[in-house]
Enzyme design. Structure first.
Site, PDB file in Angstrom:
ATOM      1  N   TYR A   1       0.832  -1.199   0.000  1.00  7.17           N
ATOM      2  CA  TYR A   1       0.000   0.000   0.000  1.00  7.17           C
ATOM      3  C   TYR A   1       0.874   1.258   0.000  1.00  7.17           C
ATOM      4  O   TYR A   1       0.646   2.192  -0.779  1.00  7.17           O
ATOM      5  CB  TYR A   1      -0.933   0.018   1.214  1.00  7.17           C
ATOM      6  CG  TYR A   1      -1.649   1.342   1.380  1.00  7.17           C
ATOM      7  CD1 TYR A   1      -2.723   1.674   0.552  1.00  7.17           C
ATOM      8  CD2 TYR A   1      -1.221   2.276   2.320  1.00  7.17           C
ATOM      9  CE1 TYR A   1      -3.360   2.910   0.670  1.00  7.17           C
ATOM     10  CE2 TYR A   1      -1.854   3.506   2.439  1.00  7.17           C
ATOM     11  CZ  TYR A   1      -2.921   3.811   1.615  1.00  7.17           C
ATOM     12  OH  TYR A   1      -3.534   5.038   1.728  1.00  7.17           O
TER      13      TYR A   1
ATOM     14  N   ARG B   1       1.892   8.413  12.946  1.00 13.31           N
ATOM     15  CA  ARG B   1       1.551   9.657  13.663  1.00 13.31           C
ATOM     16  C   ARG B   1       0.059   9.957  13.616  1.00 13.31           C
ATOM     17  O   ARG B   1      -0.511  10.478  14.579  1.00 13.31           O
ATOM     18  CB  ARG B   1       2.328  10.818  13.045  1.00 13.31           C
ATOM     19  CG  ARG B   1       2.074  12.176  13.667  1.00 13.31           C
ATOM     20  CD  ARG B   1       2.426  13.281  12.694  1.00 13.31           C
ATOM     21  NE  ARG B   1       1.632  13.175  11.472  1.00 13.31           N
ATOM     22  CZ  ARG B   1       1.933  13.806  10.330  1.00 13.31           C
ATOM     23  NH1 ARG B   1       3.004  14.562  10.255  1.00 13.31           N
ATOM     24  NH2 ARG B   1       1.159  13.661   9.264  1.00 13.31           N
TER      25      ARG B   1
ATOM     26  N   ARG C   1     -10.790   5.859   8.782  1.00 17.24           N
ATOM     27  CA  ARG C   1      -9.765   5.225   7.937  1.00 17.24           C
ATOM     28  C   ARG C   1      -8.849   4.365   8.804  1.00 17.24           C
ATOM     29  O   ARG C   1      -8.545   4.724   9.946  1.00 17.24           O
ATOM     30  CB  ARG C   1      -8.929   6.283   7.213  1.00 17.24           C
ATOM     31  CG  ARG C   1      -9.721   7.182   6.290  1.00 17.24           C
ATOM     32  CD  ARG C   1      -8.787   8.034   5.446  1.00 17.24           C
ATOM     33  NE  ARG C   1      -7.982   8.921   6.263  1.00 17.24           N
ATOM     34  CZ  ARG C   1      -8.246  10.213   6.440  1.00 17.24           C
ATOM     35  NH1 ARG C   1      -9.306  10.752   5.877  1.00 17.24           N
ATOM     36  NH2 ARG C   1      -7.460  10.964   7.180  1.00 17.24           N
TER      37      ARG C   1
ATOM     38  N   PHE D   1      15.694  19.062  -1.190  1.00 17.08           N
ATOM     39  CA  PHE D   1      14.339  18.584  -1.472  1.00 17.08           C
ATOM     40  C   PHE D   1      14.107  17.205  -0.846  1.00 17.08           C
ATOM     41  O   PHE D   1      13.042  16.938  -0.286  1.00 17.08           O
ATOM     42  CB  PHE D   1      14.143  18.517  -2.985  1.00 17.08           C
ATOM     43  CG  PHE D   1      12.817  17.982  -3.425  1.00 17.08           C
ATOM     44  CD1 PHE D   1      11.735  18.827  -3.612  1.00 17.08           C
ATOM     45  CD2 PHE D   1      12.644  16.628  -3.666  1.00 17.08           C
ATOM     46  CE1 PHE D   1      10.498  18.335  -4.025  1.00 17.08           C
ATOM     47  CE2 PHE D   1      11.418  16.120  -4.081  1.00 17.08           C
ATOM     48  CZ  PHE D   1      10.341  16.980  -4.260  1.00 17.08           C
TER      49      PHE D   1
END
Length: 418
Positions: free
Chosen positions: A172, A219, A229, A289
Protein backbone atom coordinates in the site's frame (compact mmCIF):
# COMPACT_ATOMS: atom_id res chain seq x y z
CA UNK A 1 4.80 33.16 28.52
CA UNK A 2 4.38 29.44 27.88
CA UNK A 3 5.83 30.01 24.41
CA UNK A 4 8.76 31.88 25.95
CA UNK A 5 9.37 29.07 28.43
CA UNK A 6 9.55 26.52 25.62
CA UNK A 7 11.99 28.66 23.64
CA UNK A 8 14.25 29.20 26.64
CA UNK A 9 14.54 25.43 26.94
CA UNK A 10 15.78 25.14 23.34
CA UNK A 11 18.17 28.03 22.60
CA UNK A 12 19.39 26.49 19.32
CA UNK A 13 15.79 26.67 18.08
CA UNK A 14 15.68 30.36 19.03
CA UNK A 15 18.83 31.12 17.05
CA UNK A 16 17.60 29.28 13.96
CA UNK A 17 14.13 30.82 14.12
CA UNK A 18 15.77 34.23 14.09
CA UNK A 19 18.18 33.23 11.32
CA UNK A 20 15.32 31.75 9.30
CA UNK A 21 13.07 34.79 9.76
CA UNK A 22 15.84 37.24 8.90
CA UNK A 23 16.60 35.74 5.49
CA UNK A 24 17.86 32.20 6.05
CA UNK A 25 14.71 30.79 4.48
CA UNK A 26 15.83 32.13 1.08
CA UNK A 27 18.73 29.69 1.02
CA UNK A 28 16.47 26.74 1.89
CA UNK A 29 13.32 27.52 -0.08
CA UNK A 30 13.53 30.42 -2.55
CA UNK A 31 10.25 31.13 -4.33
CA UNK A 32 9.53 31.24 -8.05
CA UNK A 33 8.99 34.72 -9.51
CA UNK A 34 5.47 34.51 -11.02
CA UNK A 35 6.27 37.31 -13.49
CA UNK A 36 8.84 35.02 -15.13
CA UNK A 37 6.21 32.39 -15.95
CA UNK A 38 3.63 32.00 -18.65
CA UNK A 39 -0.06 32.10 -17.78
CA UNK A 40 -0.49 28.31 -17.51
CA UNK A 41 2.55 27.79 -15.28
CA UNK A 42 1.52 30.72 -13.08
CA UNK A 43 -1.81 29.00 -12.56
CA UNK A 44 -0.11 25.69 -11.80
CA UNK A 45 2.15 27.24 -9.16
CA UNK A 46 -0.89 28.93 -7.63
CA UNK A 47 -2.59 25.53 -7.37
CA UNK A 48 0.62 24.10 -5.93
CA UNK A 49 0.64 26.70 -3.15
CA UNK A 50 -3.07 26.17 -2.51
CA UNK A 51 -2.90 22.38 -2.25
CA UNK A 52 0.41 21.88 -0.43
CA UNK A 53 2.06 23.91 2.29
CA UNK A 54 5.38 22.11 2.64
CA UNK A 55 5.94 20.62 -0.81
CA UNK A 56 5.19 23.93 -2.53
CA UNK A 57 8.19 25.51 -0.81
CA UNK A 58 10.75 22.79 -1.53
CA UNK A 59 9.54 22.23 -5.11
CA UNK A 60 10.07 25.89 -5.92
CA UNK A 61 13.65 25.64 -4.65
CA UNK A 62 14.61 23.03 -7.27
CA UNK A 63 16.97 24.03 -10.06
CA UNK A 64 16.12 24.64 -13.70
CA UNK A 65 13.46 22.80 -15.66
CA UNK A 66 13.26 20.11 -12.97
CA UNK A 67 11.26 22.59 -10.88
CA UNK A 68 8.44 22.73 -13.44
CA UNK A 69 8.48 18.96 -14.01
CA UNK A 70 8.12 18.23 -10.30
CA UNK A 71 5.42 20.90 -9.91
CA UNK A 72 3.34 19.28 -12.66
CA UNK A 73 4.08 15.79 -11.29
CA UNK A 74 2.77 16.88 -7.90
CA UNK A 75 -0.42 18.41 -9.33
CA UNK A 76 -1.17 15.36 -11.48
CA UNK A 77 -0.84 13.07 -8.47
CA UNK A 78 -2.86 15.49 -6.33
CA UNK A 79 -5.66 15.29 -8.90
CA UNK A 80 -5.45 11.49 -8.90
CA UNK A 81 -5.45 11.42 -5.10
CA UNK A 82 -8.47 13.76 -5.00
CA UNK A 83 -10.45 11.25 -7.08
CA UNK A 84 -9.36 8.41 -4.79
CA UNK A 85 -10.26 10.34 -1.62
CA UNK A 86 -13.69 11.53 -2.80
CA UNK A 87 -16.21 9.29 -1.04
CA UNK A 88 -19.10 10.83 -3.03
CA UNK A 89 -17.89 9.12 -6.23
CA UNK A 90 -19.38 5.64 -6.60
CA UNK A 91 -16.96 2.74 -7.06
CA UNK A 92 -18.31 1.88 -10.50
CA UNK A 93 -17.28 5.39 -11.61
CA UNK A 94 -14.15 5.76 -9.48
CA UNK A 95 -12.38 2.50 -10.36
CA UNK A 96 -12.36 3.10 -14.15
CA UNK A 97 -11.28 6.70 -13.56
CA UNK A 98 -8.32 5.59 -11.48
CA UNK A 99 -7.31 3.03 -14.10
CA UNK A 100 -7.58 5.49 -16.97
CA UNK A 101 -6.40 8.68 -15.26
CA UNK A 102 -3.00 8.63 -16.96
CA UNK A 103 -4.73 8.82 -20.35
CA UNK A 104 -6.45 12.09 -19.38
CA UNK A 105 -3.04 13.76 -19.52
CA UNK A 106 -3.27 13.57 -23.30
CA UNK A 107 -6.93 14.68 -23.54
CA UNK A 108 -6.84 18.52 -23.70
CA UNK A 109 -10.49 19.00 -22.72
CA UNK A 110 -10.80 16.41 -19.93
CA UNK A 111 -11.89 17.73 -16.53
CA UNK A 112 -14.07 16.55 -13.66
CA UNK A 113 -16.62 18.93 -12.18
CA UNK A 114 -18.45 16.68 -9.69
CA UNK A 115 -15.88 16.40 -6.90
CA UNK A 116 -16.73 17.63 -3.41
CA UNK A 117 -13.14 17.48 -2.13
CA UNK A 118 -11.31 20.61 -0.93
CA UNK A 119 -8.67 20.34 -3.71
CA UNK A 120 -11.24 19.93 -6.48
CA UNK A 121 -9.78 22.90 -8.41
CA UNK A 122 -7.05 20.61 -9.77
CA UNK A 123 -9.78 18.47 -11.35
CA UNK A 124 -12.01 21.33 -12.47
CA UNK A 125 -9.07 23.05 -14.22
CA UNK A 126 -7.24 19.89 -15.21
CA UNK A 127 -6.95 21.19 -18.82
CA UNK A 128 -4.43 23.80 -17.62
CA UNK A 129 -2.40 21.16 -15.76
CA UNK A 130 -2.50 18.67 -18.65
CA UNK A 131 -1.50 21.43 -21.11
CA UNK A 132 1.60 22.23 -19.06
CA UNK A 133 2.27 18.49 -18.75
CA UNK A 134 2.31 18.24 -22.56
CA UNK A 135 4.67 21.23 -22.69
CA UNK A 136 7.28 19.29 -20.71
CA UNK A 137 10.06 17.38 -22.44
CA UNK A 138 8.98 13.89 -23.48
CA UNK A 139 11.39 12.28 -21.01
CA UNK A 140 9.51 13.96 -18.14
CA UNK A 141 6.11 13.16 -19.64
CA UNK A 142 6.95 9.48 -19.87
CA UNK A 143 7.93 9.27 -16.19
CA UNK A 144 4.86 11.15 -14.95
CA UNK A 145 2.43 9.18 -17.12
CA UNK A 146 3.96 5.83 -16.12
CA UNK A 147 3.87 6.56 -12.39
CA UNK A 148 0.34 7.97 -12.66
CA UNK A 149 -0.82 4.76 -14.36
CA UNK A 150 0.78 2.46 -11.77
CA UNK A 151 -0.49 4.53 -8.86
CA UNK A 152 -4.05 4.61 -10.22
CA UNK A 153 -4.10 0.82 -10.55
CA UNK A 154 -2.74 0.41 -7.02
CA UNK A 155 -5.23 2.86 -5.53
CA UNK A 156 -8.10 1.01 -7.21
CA UNK A 157 -6.85 -2.28 -5.76
CA UNK A 158 -6.90 -0.94 -2.19
CA UNK A 159 -10.27 0.82 -2.38
CA UNK A 160 -12.02 -2.16 -0.84
CA UNK A 161 -9.00 -4.07 0.40
CA UNK A 162 -7.87 -3.91 4.03
CA UNK A 163 -4.20 -3.66 4.93
CA UNK A 164 -3.77 -7.01 6.66
CA UNK A 165 -0.17 -8.21 6.53
CA UNK A 166 3.03 -6.22 6.87
CA UNK A 167 3.76 -7.11 3.23
CA UNK A 168 0.44 -5.52 2.26
CA UNK A 169 1.37 -2.47 4.35
CA UNK A 170 4.54 -2.18 2.29
CA UNK A 171 2.53 -2.69 -0.90
CA UNK A 172 0.00 0.00 0.00
CA UNK A 173 2.76 2.45 0.96
CA UNK A 174 4.52 1.62 -2.32
CA UNK A 175 1.47 2.59 -4.35
CA UNK A 176 0.80 5.87 -2.56
CA UNK A 177 4.36 6.98 -1.70
CA UNK A 178 7.04 4.58 -2.95
CA UNK A 179 6.00 5.24 -6.54
CA UNK A 180 6.34 8.95 -5.85
CA UNK A 181 9.92 8.37 -4.70
CA UNK A 182 10.63 6.28 -7.79
CA UNK A 183 9.07 8.87 -10.11
CA UNK A 184 10.96 11.75 -8.52
CA UNK A 185 14.23 9.82 -8.76
CA UNK A 186 13.65 9.18 -12.46
CA UNK A 187 12.94 12.90 -12.94
CA UNK A 188 16.16 13.81 -11.10
CA UNK A 189 18.17 11.59 -13.45
CA UNK A 190 16.25 12.73 -16.54
CA UNK A 191 17.17 16.33 -15.70
CA UNK A 192 20.85 15.26 -15.64
CA UNK A 193 21.23 17.00 -12.29
CA UNK A 194 21.76 13.53 -10.83
CA UNK A 195 23.50 10.39 -12.11
CA UNK A 196 21.46 7.66 -13.87
CA UNK A 197 21.85 5.30 -10.88
CA UNK A 198 19.56 7.56 -8.79
CA UNK A 199 16.65 6.86 -11.10
CA UNK A 200 17.59 3.25 -11.77
CA UNK A 201 17.79 2.05 -8.16
CA UNK A 202 14.06 1.70 -7.52
CA UNK A 203 14.54 -0.17 -4.24
CA UNK A 204 16.23 2.77 -2.55
CA UNK A 205 13.79 5.27 -4.07
CA UNK A 206 10.88 3.14 -2.84
CA UNK A 207 12.33 3.16 0.69
CA UNK A 208 12.45 6.96 0.64
CA UNK A 209 8.69 7.02 0.07
CA UNK A 210 7.89 4.21 2.49
CA UNK A 211 9.75 5.87 5.36
CA UNK A 212 7.74 9.08 4.95
CA UNK A 213 4.41 7.33 4.44
CA UNK A 214 4.80 4.98 7.40
CA UNK A 215 5.73 7.92 9.61
CA UNK A 216 2.55 9.74 8.57
CA UNK A 217 0.40 6.64 9.11
CA UNK A 218 1.89 6.03 12.56
CA UNK A 219 1.55 9.66 13.66
CA UNK A 220 -1.98 10.05 12.28
CA UNK A 221 -3.55 7.08 14.08
CA UNK A 222 -6.15 9.13 15.97
CA UNK A 223 -7.00 11.45 13.07
CA UNK A 224 -7.53 8.47 10.76
CA UNK A 225 -9.70 6.73 13.34
CA UNK A 226 -11.89 9.83 13.64
CA UNK A 227 -12.25 9.91 9.83
CA UNK A 228 -13.06 6.20 9.62
CA UNK A 229 -9.76 5.22 7.94
CA UNK A 230 -7.49 2.36 8.96
CA UNK A 231 -3.94 2.01 7.66
CA UNK A 232 -2.17 0.15 10.48
CA UNK A 233 -1.55 -3.48 9.42
CA UNK A 234 -3.87 -5.99 11.06
CA UNK A 235 -1.03 -8.50 11.41
CA UNK A 236 0.57 -6.16 13.96
CA UNK A 237 -2.32 -4.49 15.79
CA UNK A 238 -4.32 -7.73 16.18
CA UNK A 239 -1.67 -8.94 18.62
CA UNK A 240 -2.54 -6.04 20.91
CA UNK A 241 -6.29 -5.49 20.49
CA UNK A 242 -9.46 -7.04 19.05
CA UNK A 243 -10.18 -3.90 17.00
CA UNK A 244 -7.81 -1.17 15.88
CA UNK A 245 -10.06 1.43 17.48
CA UNK A 246 -9.63 -0.31 20.86
CA UNK A 247 -6.08 1.03 21.07
CA UNK A 248 -7.50 4.49 21.78
CA UNK A 249 -9.30 3.30 24.91
CA UNK A 250 -7.55 4.37 28.14
CA UNK A 251 -7.62 0.85 29.58
CA UNK A 252 -5.60 -0.41 26.57
CA UNK A 253 -2.93 2.28 26.58
CA UNK A 254 -0.04 -0.01 27.56
CA UNK A 255 -0.77 -2.45 24.75
CA UNK A 256 -1.36 0.45 22.36
CA UNK A 257 2.10 1.87 23.05
CA UNK A 258 3.68 -1.53 22.49
CA UNK A 259 1.92 -1.74 19.11
CA UNK A 260 3.11 1.78 18.30
CA UNK A 261 6.70 0.87 19.16
CA UNK A 262 6.58 -2.18 16.89
CA UNK A 263 5.42 -0.13 13.93
CA UNK A 264 8.06 2.54 14.55
CA UNK A 265 10.67 -0.22 14.62
CA UNK A 266 9.35 -1.44 11.27
CA UNK A 267 9.65 2.08 9.80
CA UNK A 268 13.21 2.52 11.10
CA UNK A 269 14.36 -0.36 8.88
CA UNK A 270 14.16 2.05 5.93
CA UNK A 271 16.68 4.51 7.37
CA UNK A 272 19.83 2.75 6.04
CA UNK A 273 18.34 2.88 2.53
CA UNK A 274 17.51 6.56 3.04
CA UNK A 275 21.12 7.33 3.99
CA UNK A 276 22.48 5.37 1.02
CA UNK A 277 20.11 7.18 -1.35
CA UNK A 278 21.00 10.64 -0.02
CA UNK A 279 24.73 9.87 -0.20
CA UNK A 280 24.42 9.55 -4.00
CA UNK A 281 22.93 12.99 -4.61
CA UNK A 282 25.15 15.71 -6.09
CA UNK A 283 22.86 18.68 -6.73
CA UNK A 284 22.25 20.87 -3.67
CA UNK A 285 18.64 21.72 -4.50
CA UNK A 286 17.79 18.05 -5.03
CA UNK A 287 19.56 17.12 -1.80
CA UNK A 288 17.59 19.70 0.18
CA UNK A 289 14.34 18.58 -1.47
CA UNK A 290 14.97 14.95 -0.46
CA UNK A 291 16.71 15.37 2.89
CA UNK A 292 14.38 17.83 4.63
CA UNK A 293 11.29 15.54 4.69
CA UNK A 294 13.45 12.59 5.83
CA UNK A 295 14.94 14.40 8.85
CA UNK A 296 11.47 15.71 9.73
CA UNK A 297 10.27 12.09 9.66
CA UNK A 298 12.97 10.73 11.98
CA UNK A 299 12.32 13.59 14.43
CA UNK A 300 8.59 12.80 14.30
CA UNK A 301 9.19 9.10 14.99
CA UNK A 302 11.41 9.99 17.93
CA UNK A 303 8.61 12.19 19.31
CA UNK A 304 6.05 9.40 18.81
CA UNK A 305 8.11 6.50 20.17
CA UNK A 306 6.71 5.11 23.44
CA UNK A 307 4.41 8.14 23.59
CA UNK A 308 0.84 7.67 24.85
CA UNK A 309 -0.11 11.02 23.33
CA UNK A 310 -0.31 9.41 19.88
CA UNK A 311 -3.59 7.84 21.07
CA UNK A 312 -4.89 10.99 22.74
CA UNK A 313 -4.11 13.85 20.36
CA UNK A 314 -1.59 15.22 17.89
CA UNK A 315 2.15 14.69 18.29
CA UNK A 316 4.21 17.34 16.49
CA UNK A 317 7.78 18.49 16.61
CA UNK A 318 8.40 22.10 17.64
CA UNK A 319 8.43 24.76 14.92
CA UNK A 320 11.88 25.87 16.03
CA UNK A 321 13.04 22.27 15.93
CA UNK A 322 11.69 21.94 12.38
CA UNK A 323 13.48 25.11 11.28
CA UNK A 324 16.72 23.84 12.85
CA UNK A 325 16.39 20.61 10.86
CA UNK A 326 15.74 22.54 7.65
CA UNK A 327 18.76 24.77 8.19
CA UNK A 328 21.11 21.94 9.20
CA UNK A 329 20.27 19.17 6.69
CA UNK A 330 22.52 20.52 3.93
CA UNK A 331 24.87 17.58 3.37
CA UNK A 332 25.05 13.86 3.99
CA UNK A 333 27.28 14.12 7.06
CA UNK A 334 24.84 16.53 8.70
CA UNK A 335 21.92 14.23 7.87
CA UNK A 336 23.77 11.26 9.34
CA UNK A 337 24.35 13.30 12.50
CA UNK A 338 20.65 14.15 12.70
CA UNK A 339 19.64 10.52 12.20
CA UNK A 340 22.15 9.46 14.86
CA UNK A 341 20.79 12.05 17.30
CA UNK A 342 17.18 10.91 16.97
CA UNK A 343 17.78 7.17 16.99
CA UNK A 344 19.81 7.70 20.16
CA UNK A 345 16.80 9.54 21.57
CA UNK A 346 14.64 6.53 20.71
CA UNK A 347 17.22 4.14 22.15
CA UNK A 348 17.14 5.94 25.50
CA UNK A 349 13.36 5.46 25.65
CA UNK A 350 13.20 1.73 24.85
CA UNK A 351 11.37 -0.01 27.72
CA UNK A 352 13.10 -3.20 28.83
CA UNK A 353 9.70 -4.94 28.89
CA UNK A 354 8.71 -3.88 25.37
CA UNK A 355 8.12 -6.94 23.12
CA UNK A 356 9.97 -5.24 20.25
CA UNK A 357 12.90 -3.98 22.33
CA UNK A 358 15.47 -6.38 20.84
CA UNK A 359 14.42 -5.59 17.27
CA UNK A 360 14.45 -1.87 18.00
CA UNK A 361 17.97 -2.10 19.42
CA UNK A 362 19.13 -4.09 16.40
CA UNK A 363 17.85 -1.64 13.81
CA UNK A 364 19.28 1.28 15.78
CA UNK A 365 22.66 -0.50 15.80
CA UNK A 366 22.57 -0.73 12.00
CA UNK A 367 21.75 2.98 11.70
CA UNK A 368 24.54 3.86 14.14
CA UNK A 369 26.99 1.87 12.04
CA UNK A 370 26.14 3.96 8.98
CA UNK A 371 26.12 7.27 10.86
CA UNK A 372 29.35 7.11 12.86
CA UNK A 373 32.16 6.88 10.24
CA UNK A 374 33.71 10.23 9.40
CA UNK A 375 32.66 11.91 12.64
CA UNK A 376 29.28 13.16 11.42
CA UNK A 377 28.39 14.64 14.79
CA UNK A 378 30.96 17.36 14.20
CA UNK A 379 28.86 18.72 11.36
CA UNK A 380 26.02 19.81 13.64
CA UNK A 381 26.06 23.26 15.20
CA UNK A 382 27.42 23.52 18.73
CA UNK A 383 27.09 26.71 20.73
CA UNK A 384 29.07 27.91 23.75
CA UNK A 385 27.26 28.56 27.05
CA UNK A 386 27.87 32.32 26.67
CA UNK A 387 26.46 32.30 23.13
CA UNK A 388 23.43 30.34 24.27
CA UNK A 389 22.88 32.73 27.16
CA UNK A 390 22.87 35.62 24.68
CA UNK A 391 20.38 33.74 22.54
CA UNK A 392 18.15 33.18 25.56
CA UNK A 393 18.31 36.88 26.43
CA UNK A 394 17.50 37.75 22.85
CA UNK A 395 14.53 35.39 23.00
CA UNK A 396 13.27 37.08 26.14
CA UNK A 397 13.38 40.42 24.33
CA UNK A 398 11.99 39.13 21.04
CA UNK A 399 9.48 36.41 21.90
CA UNK A 400 6.45 38.51 20.98
CA UNK A 401 7.99 39.46 17.64
CA UNK A 402 8.87 35.86 16.83
CA UNK A 403 5.36 34.71 17.63
CA UNK A 404 4.22 36.68 14.57
CA UNK A 405 6.27 34.72 12.03
CA UNK A 406 4.78 34.91 8.58
CA UNK A 407 1.93 32.51 7.87
CA UNK A 408 3.79 30.81 5.04
CA UNK A 409 6.81 30.06 7.20
CA UNK A 410 4.68 28.89 10.10
CA UNK A 411 2.67 26.55 7.87
CA UNK A 412 5.76 25.10 6.21
CA UNK A 413 7.51 24.06 9.37
CA UNK A 414 4.57 22.05 10.70
CA UNK A 415 6.22 18.64 10.88
CA UNK A 416 5.31 16.15 8.22
CA UNK A 417 1.93 17.71 7.54
CA UNK A 418 1.66 16.34 4.05
Amino acid sequence: MELLRKWLGHPEDIYNLLRFKMGGYRAVMPRVDPDSLGRGLRTCYRYLNQTSRSFAAVIQALDGELRHAVCIFYLVLRALDTIEDDMTISLDVKVPMLHEFHSYLYQPEWKYMESKEKDRQVLEDFPTISMEFRNLSKVYQDVISDVCHKMGVGMAEFLEKKVDSQDEWDEYCHYVAGLVGIGLSRLFSASELEDPIVGQDTELANSMGLFLQKTNIIRDYLEDQMDGREFWPREVWSRYAKKLSDLAKPENIDMAVQCLNELITNALHHVPDVLTYLSRLKNQSVFNFCAIPQVMAIATLAACYNNKQVFRGVVKIRKGQAVTLMMDAKNIQAVKAIMYQYVEEIYQKIPSTDPSSNKTQQVIASIRAMSLPGGPMASRHHYSPIYLSCAMLLAALSWQYLSTLTKATEEYVQAGEN
